[in-house]
Design an enzyme around this catalytic site. Structure first.
Site, PDB file in Angstrom:
ATOM      1  N   ASP A  19       0.869  -1.161   0.000  1.00  0.00           N
ATOM      2  CA  ASP A  19       0.000   0.000   0.000  1.00  0.00           C
ATOM      3  C   ASP A  19       0.925   1.236   0.000  1.00  0.00           C
ATOM      4  OD1 ASP A  19      -2.322   1.642   0.765  1.00  0.00           O
ATOM      5  OD2 ASP A  19      -1.380   1.710   2.736  1.00  0.00           O
ATOM      6  N   ASP A  38       0.086   5.178   1.037  1.00  0.00           N
ATOM      7  CA  ASP A  38       0.001   6.133   2.157  1.00  0.00           C
ATOM      8  C   ASP A  38      -0.033   5.421   3.501  1.00  0.00           C
ATOM      9  OD1 ASP A  38      -0.561   9.022   1.033  1.00  0.00           O
ATOM     10  OD2 ASP A  38      -1.617   7.617  -0.256  1.00  0.00           O
ATOM     11  N   ASP A  51      -1.954  -0.217   5.826  1.00  0.00           N
ATOM     12  CA  ASP A  51      -2.281   0.395   7.122  1.00  0.00           C
ATOM     13  C   ASP A  51      -3.755   0.731   7.282  1.00  0.00           C
ATOM     14  OD1 ASP A  51      -2.263   2.455   5.156  1.00  0.00           O
ATOM     15  OD2 ASP A  51      -2.212   3.929   6.786  1.00  0.00           O
TER      16      ASP A  51
HETATM   17  O1  LIG Z   1      -4.421   3.056  -0.314  1.00  0.00           O
HETATM   18  P1  LIG Z   1      -3.497   4.157   0.088  1.00  0.00           P
HETATM   19  O2  LIG Z   1      -2.299   4.261  -0.795  1.00  0.00           O
HETATM   20  O3  LIG Z   1      -3.134   4.093   1.539  1.00  0.00           O
HETATM   21  O4  LIG Z   1      -4.340   5.481  -0.128  1.00  0.00           O
HETATM   22  C1  LIG Z   1      -5.420   5.786   0.752  1.00  0.00           C
HETATM   23  C2  LIG Z   1      -5.660   7.274   0.732  1.00  0.00           C
HETATM   24  O5  LIG Z   1      -4.382   7.853   0.988  1.00  0.00           O
HETATM   25  C3  LIG Z   1      -4.280   9.267   0.930  1.00  0.00           C
HETATM   26  O6  LIG Z   1      -4.901   9.811   2.082  1.00  0.00           O
HETATM   27  C4  LIG Z   1      -4.264   9.455   3.299  1.00  0.00           C
HETATM   28  O7  LIG Z   1      -2.927   9.983   3.304  1.00  0.00           O
HETATM   29  C5  LIG Z   1      -2.852  11.429   3.276  1.00  0.00           C
HETATM   30  C6  LIG Z   1      -1.400  11.818   3.181  1.00  0.00           C
HETATM   31  O8  LIG Z   1      -0.636  11.289   4.242  1.00  0.00           O
HETATM   32  C7  LIG Z   1      -3.540  11.989   4.520  1.00  0.00           C
HETATM   33  O9  LIG Z   1      -3.523  13.414   4.477  1.00  0.00           O
HETATM   34  C8  LIG Z   1      -5.005  11.504   4.554  1.00  0.00           C
HETATM   35  O10 LIG Z   1      -5.626  11.938   5.742  1.00  0.00           O
HETATM   36  C9  LIG Z   1      -5.050   9.981   4.485  1.00  0.00           C
HETATM   37  O11 LIG Z   1      -6.398   9.526   4.369  1.00  0.00           O
HETATM   38  C10 LIG Z   1      -4.847   9.797  -0.361  1.00  0.00           C
HETATM   39  O12 LIG Z   1      -4.820  11.196  -0.351  1.00  0.00           O
HETATM   40  C11 LIG Z   1      -6.235   9.258  -0.624  1.00  0.00           C
HETATM   41  O13 LIG Z   1      -6.671   9.679  -1.897  1.00  0.00           O
HETATM   42  C12 LIG Z   1      -6.160   7.730  -0.630  1.00  0.00           C
HETATM   43  O14 LIG Z   1      -7.426   7.181  -0.896  1.00  0.00           O
END
Ligand SMILES: O=P(O)(O)OC[C@H]1O[C@H](O[C@H]2O[C@H](CO)[C@@H](O)[C@H](O)[C@H]2O)[C@H](O)[C@@H](O)[C@@H]1O
Length: 374
Positions: free
Chosen positions: A120, A122, A312
């Site tokens: 994954d 983020d 995560d």
């Molecule tokens: O599947 P992932 O790669 O984990 O993506 C899930 C979402 O991640 C991002 O949002 C998350 O991370 C951001 C940056 O650290 C944070 O600001 C936010 O609160 C988190 O939810 C991304 O911006 C989303 O579009 C993804 O869906």
């Protein structure tokens, strides 16, 4: 099921929140052997099914349930972590030990099998930050993932749109599954594992593109008065971020999102870390993407494959569940706090993920040295 008052807070919150949640004894684990321990004192164990049921767009939702779920959408923990572990915390760690501590056992289990890595983005390869556009991965992490991909087939599976996650990772030799797996592409560079996957593209939700675009524009318009809200177009899904929204406004924001979605019965809502995710109702998620990628790599009915998925987020649970059900490989949850999960092991944060990946690379190098030269 009982109602309990619990105190929860997010890592970034400055205050603890007292909320009432429905606590259920049921959980998503499939067998008694996989049953996790009860939630440690101070941690809430929310039945995800129950919460999501309350959140159904067409099923008479309660706005409070939305807000409860929004509060629970990021690591829940007591503000002041107790200096020593409670019995229940210890028990959670026993059930989901550190993948670093269990490295030797993990390697033993993979013996004679092809490890395939799913990562994954983020919160796994990059730390969680306030601004989604600035969630950069470190150079060291990129170098580690590059080395990892030389040793094992490697895929990035993200909720972000594929182009965006590619721009963060910038490694052409990987497989990418963006938009929660709804946009899959094989490596731009030739894959040493499976020839012919270079041009691979799979987009099971392409018919939803115009609808997603429309919803995105509507959400941007309707949330612009909510300070801190950010709407992100992830091509086959839309993210509404509330990390920087004053908590008093969460309920209002949830109402806005709900009111927009009422006109789109073909879209559904899920949650990630302080983000509401709007996506097509098709039966496709990160778990399906994992299965699709295994098949594309030629491991569809193989018993000698060992997939490892590191993530995560709640959306990663679909992939953890697939691995549990296949009885192949395992999931690693990145979390500092006990959570209801189908993952088998845990790592606390991206730096530990990097350590784990480095150890895999080192182990692979050493094991190759022992092999006769061809
Ligand atoms: O599947 P992932 O790669 O984990 O993506 C899930 C979402 O991640 C991002 O949002 C998350 O991370 C951001 C940056 O650290 C944070 O600001 C936010 O609160 C988190 O939810 C991304 O911006 C989303 O579009 C993804 O869906």
């Amino acid at each position: 099921m009982t109602n309990q008052n619990v105190v929860v807070s997010d890592t970034k919150s400055t205050i603890n929140l007292a909320i009432t949640v429905h606590v259920s004894n049921s959980n998503i684990f499939t067998t008694a052997a996989q049953k996790p321990p009860a939630a440690p004192a101070g941690y809430i164990s929310i039945s995800r099914k129950k919460l999501l049921k309350n959140l159904e767009i067409n099923g008479g939702p309660r706005i409070n349930a939305w807000v409860e779920s929004m509060r629970a959408s990021s690591p829940t923990h007591l503000k002041s972590t107790p200096p020593s572990l409670t019995d229940d915390q210890r028990s959670w760690i026993l059930h989901h030990p550190s993948a670093l501590d269990m490295f030797e056992q993990i390697i033993d289990a993979s013996k004679g099998k092809q490890i395939v890595m799913f990562l994954d983005y983020d919160g796994t390869l990059s730390p969680i930050v306030d601004d989604p556009d600035r969630a950069f991965m470190s150079k060291k992490m990129r170098a580690t993932v590059r080395r990892l991909a030389r040793c094992f087939p490697t895929a990035i599976v993200s909720g972000r749109c594929r182009d965006k996650v590619y721009n963060f990772v910038r490694l052409a030799e990987l497989y990418y599954a963006g938009s929660h797996g709804m946009d899959i592409k094989g490596p731009a560079k030739g894959s040493k594992y499976k020839k012919g996957n270079e041009g691979l593209i799979f987009q099971p939700a392409s018919e939803f593109l115009p609808m997603i675009d429309e919803v995105y524009k509507e959400l941007v318009e309707k949330t612009k008065s909510t300070a801190g809200a950010k709407v992100e177009n992830n091509k086959f899904c839309v993210s509404v971020h509330f990390r920087c929204v004053d908590e008093k406004k969460w309920s209002e924001l949830a109402q806005v999102v709900r009111s927009v979605l009422k006109d789109y019965p073909k879209l559904r809502l899920t949650q990630g870390r302080k983000v509401l995710e709007i996506r097509p109702t098709i039966k496709w998620d990160k778990g399906k993407a994992l299965e699709f990628l295994l098949e594309s790599l030629g491991f569809a009915n193989c018993t000698d494959v060992f997939p490892v998925y590191i993530g995560d987020d709640r959306t990663d649970e679909d992939a953890f569940k697939v691995l549990r059900e296949r009885g192949q490989g395992f999931g690693i949850l990145v979390s500092k706090f006990p959570k209801d999960t189908n993952a088998s092991y845990s790592l606390q944060e991206p730096t530990q993920v990097m350590d784990f990946l480095q150890r895999l690379v080192e182990w692979k190098k050493i094991s190759l040295q022992g092999q006769p030269r061809m």
